[in-house]
Structure formats: C-alpha cells, structure tokens
Design an enzyme around this catalytic site. Structure first.
Site, PDB file in Angstrom:
ATOM      1  N   ASP A  35      42.644  92.786  44.529  1.00 46.56           N
ATOM      2  CA  ASP A  35      41.824  93.583  45.443  1.00 46.56           C
ATOM      3  C   ASP A  35      42.557  93.805  46.768  1.00 46.56           C
ATOM      4  O   ASP A  35      43.326  92.948  47.201  1.00 46.56           O
ATOM      5  CB  ASP A  35      40.494  92.842  45.674  1.00 46.56           C
ATOM      6  CG  ASP A  35      39.443  93.745  46.280  1.00 46.56           C
ATOM      7  OD1 ASP A  35      39.629  94.981  46.286  1.00 46.56           O
ATOM      8  OD2 ASP A  35      38.424  93.216  46.759  1.00 46.56           O
ATOM      9  N   HIS A  79      47.549 101.635  45.770  1.00 42.32           N
ATOM     10  CA  HIS A  79      47.569 101.306  44.337  1.00 42.32           C
ATOM     11  C   HIS A  79      49.004 101.323  43.801  1.00 42.32           C
ATOM     12  O   HIS A  79      49.383 100.491  42.983  1.00 42.32           O
ATOM     13  CB  HIS A  79      46.706 102.301  43.558  1.00 42.32           C
ATOM     14  CG  HIS A  79      45.243 102.217  43.899  1.00 42.32           C
ATOM     15  ND1 HIS A  79      44.560 101.023  43.973  1.00 42.32           N
ATOM     16  CD2 HIS A  79      44.329 103.178  44.219  1.00 42.32           C
ATOM     17  CE1 HIS A  79      43.299 101.244  44.289  1.00 42.32           C
ATOM     18  NE2 HIS A  79      43.129 102.537  44.461  1.00 42.32           N
ATOM     19  N   LEU A 114      54.923  84.714  27.534  1.00 44.62           N
ATOM     20  CA  LEU A 114      53.694  85.000  28.294  1.00 44.62           C
ATOM     21  C   LEU A 114      52.864  86.099  27.627  1.00 44.62           C
ATOM     22  O   LEU A 114      53.399  87.143  27.236  1.00 44.62           O
ATOM     23  CB  LEU A 114      54.084  85.474  29.704  1.00 44.62           C
ATOM     24  CG  LEU A 114      52.923  85.870  30.624  1.00 44.62           C
ATOM     25  CD1 LEU A 114      52.225  84.633  31.177  1.00 44.62           C
ATOM     26  CD2 LEU A 114      53.407  86.757  31.767  1.00 44.62           C
TER      27      LEU A 114
HETATM   28  C1  FPP Z   1      41.171  97.062  43.931  1.00 37.91           C
HETATM   29  O1  FPP Z   1      41.550  97.412  45.227  1.00 37.91           O
HETATM   30  C2  FPP Z   1      42.198  97.481  42.998  1.00 37.91           C
HETATM   31  C3  FPP Z   1      41.988  98.324  41.958  1.00 37.91           C
HETATM   32  C4  FPP Z   1      40.681  98.904  41.618  1.00 37.91           C
HETATM   33  C5  FPP Z   1      43.118  98.734  41.106  1.00 37.91           C
HETATM   34  C6  FPP Z   1      44.116  97.663  40.824  1.00 37.91           C
HETATM   35  C7  FPP Z   1      45.281  98.268  40.177  1.00 37.91           C
HETATM   36  C8  FPP Z   1      46.552  97.928  40.444  1.00 37.91           C
HETATM   37  C9  FPP Z   1      46.962  96.854  41.338  1.00 37.91           C
HETATM   38  C10 FPP Z   1      47.614  98.619  39.684  1.00 37.91           C
HETATM   39  C11 FPP Z   1      47.626  97.975  38.364  1.00 37.91           C
HETATM   40  C12 FPP Z   1      48.423  98.699  37.428  1.00 37.91           C
HETATM   41  C13 FPP Z   1      48.640  98.252  36.187  1.00 37.91           C
HETATM   42  C14 FPP Z   1      49.508  98.992  35.340  1.00 37.91           C
HETATM   43  C15 FPP Z   1      48.072  97.006  35.642  1.00 37.91           C
HETATM   44  P1  FPP Z   1      40.613  98.384  46.048  1.00 37.91           P
HETATM   45  O2  FPP Z   1      41.017  99.768  45.746  1.00 37.91           O
HETATM   46  O3  FPP Z   1      39.176  98.090  45.741  1.00 37.91           O
HETATM   47  O4  FPP Z   1      40.970  97.991  47.515  1.00 37.91           O
HETATM   48  P2  FPP Z   1      39.982  97.949  48.777  1.00 37.91           P
HETATM   49  O5  FPP Z   1      38.946  96.891  48.479  1.00 37.91           O
HETATM   50  O6  FPP Z   1      40.888  97.577  49.886  1.00 37.91           O
HETATM   51  O7  FPP Z   1      39.395  99.317  48.910  1.00 37.91           O
END
Ligand code: FPP
Length: 261
Positions: free
Chosen positions: A36, A53, A147
């Site tokens: 997050d 992201h 893994l």
């Molecule tokens: C939450 O942060 C994150 C997500 C909804 C997406 C997580 C995805 C990635 C880290 C990329 C992963 C890619 C692969 C291929 C596995 P948020 O957007 O809710 O952040 P915020 O709370 O600061 O708004």
C-alpha cells in the site's frame, strides 16, 4: 552533511543492514504483503498515481530476490483486489497492464532464481492480454522448486471463501460429500491456496492497519506487521526489519507462554 558524507563513504546502507541479524532457523516460511502507498508516494512528488504503481512494480525485483536469498518458501503479494475495479478507469487499465510488463521483464530472472509463479483470485475475469501473460509465466515456471511467488489479482478474501463454499455445496449436491464430514481442512482445501501453508507473517506498508479482505481464512494465526513506509520505498532493509520483528515474537496459537506446539 553527515548523511551526505556517510553515503559518499558507502556507510549508510551497509551499517544499517548489519544492525539487523536474522536467524535462518526462525525464518517465516510464508510471507504475505499488502503493498500500500503507491498513490501517496506519487502525490508527494506531484506525479500521477500511475507513476507510484510503476515504482511499486519496480520494487518487486529486490523483494523477490531477498525472499529467495532468505530461503522463504512462499511470498504472496496483493496486487489487485476485487474492490480495486472501482478506481478510475485509467488507473484500473494501468494496474491491469502491470503484471504483463512485470512478467515479461522479470521472467528470465524469476526462472534463473528457480521461482514458481502462481496466481490467486478470479483470474478468468481479467483482460485477455493479462490472462495470457499470467498463463505464460505460470507454465514456464511450473517446474521450478524454489520460492512460490503468489500474485493475488482480482482477489478478495470473502469471495475466495464464497467460491470454496460453492465448490463444497456442489459436491454435497452431487452426493460426493456428506455435510457431516465437512471439516476446517475441507474448507482450506477448497481455497485458492489449497496446497500452501498459511502465512506466518503479513506485512502491510503505507501506514494503515487493516486486512482489506486479504487472506481472511488463512490469516487466522498470522503475525501482523505494519509500517508507515510507502510501498515504493520498501527496500530490503525494511523487509529485514519486518523479518526480525517476526523472529522476536512468540507464536502461541492459543496456548500459554512457553508451551510448545
Ligand atoms: C495500493 O496502493 C496498491 C495497489 C492497489 C496496487 C499494487 C500494485 C503494485 C505494487 C504493482 C504490482 C505489480 C505486479 C505485477 C504484482 P494505493 O494505490 O492504494 O496507494 P494509496 O493508499 O497511497 O493511494
């Protein structure tokens, strides 16, 4: 000034990493991560959320490599929840493109590290290009024995339990299963994680302290570790701190202190 000088001398990273000593025999087998804080990371820099992201995806290389190095058996990452479809269309489209980008870019290294890639969630509902990328990665790493990298995508814990209940009900209806014989193991064996051990440690970055519908059944006795560090800043050093915190805990599974399992 000091920080600059330390960095110049290569001190900062190495000395801080050496502070944390991990014990191989106390390593968690299965670590799950709620990644997050991507949006806030981008906002703080005046960048679009998609850049957060993107940066978050780039973090995966270091954390997956560290998981291999520390001998973890399973790493489960929450990449996209069933609730994330409600985000603006542009962000959803971007998030849907990331697994493809990540898997195409990282597949050679994942194979080199003997990683087996799997997916949790209703993957059949994903866009075709995403599904294809997932299937290629799954097939090409199916024979690996290191893994297990589980990517939860279009995943919801309640939906997973619902899918399990439907599967069990169908077997009862078809006379394959007697309702009296349904046990906790029956339910566990109908989840997306049927053949995996429950997570020992769940890490959530980004400062929130909730499960957000992640691994609800499997997390019954999971140790939780929350950090304000935003996912794009989560590096091996922070990961080590989480593992060290886990190693310092006594897991009692409902028993009293000092009682062995
Ligand atoms: C939450 O942060 C994150 C997500 C909804 C997406 C997580 C995805 C990635 C880290 C990329 C992963 C890619 C692969 C291929 C596995 P948020 O957007 O809710 O952040 P915020 O709370 O600061 O708004």
């Amino acid at each position: 000034m000091w920080q600059w000088l330390r960095r110049l001398l290569g001190w900062k990273e190495s000395s801080r990493r050496d502070d944390v000593v991990l014990e191989a025999e106390k390593m968690p087998q299965h670590v799950a991560i709620i990644m997050d804080g991507n949006g806030r990371w981008a906002n703080k820099r005046g960048l679009p959320r998609t850049r957060g992201h993107q940066k978050g995806m780039e973090r995966l290389r270091e954390i997956v490599a560290a998981s291999c190095k520390y001998g973890l058996k399973t790493l489960t990452l929450y990449a996209f929840s069933t609730e994330n479809w409600q985000r603006p269309r542009e962000e959803v489209d971007f998030l849907m493109s990331l697994p493809q980008v990540y898997l195409e870019r990282e597949l050679p290294e994942l194979k080199g590290n003997n990683v087996r890639v799997r997916f949790l969630g209703r993957t059949g509902e994903l866009p075709l290009a995403t599904r294809r990328a997932l299937e290629i990665a799954r097939q090409e790493t199916a024979g690996n024995s290191g893994l297990v990298l589980n990517i939860a995508i279009n995943y919801g814990g309640r939906m997973e339990i619902l899918d399990a209940v439907r599967g069990i009900a169908k077997k009862v209806q078809e006379g394959e299963l007697d309702p009296e014989e349904i046990t906790e193991d029956t339910i566990a064996n109908h989840l997306y994680t049927a053949d995996l051990a429950d997570p020992d440690l769940l890490i959530r970055t980004g400062g929130e302290a909730r499960l957000s519908n992640f691994l609800l059944w499997q997390g019954a006795y999971t140790e939780l570790w929350f950090t304000p560090v935003l996912w794009p800043d989560f590096d091996e050093e922070v990961f080590k701190r989480a593992l060290a915190a886990y190693q310092a805990r006594e897991r009692r599974f409902g028993r009293i202190p000092g009682q062995n399992r």
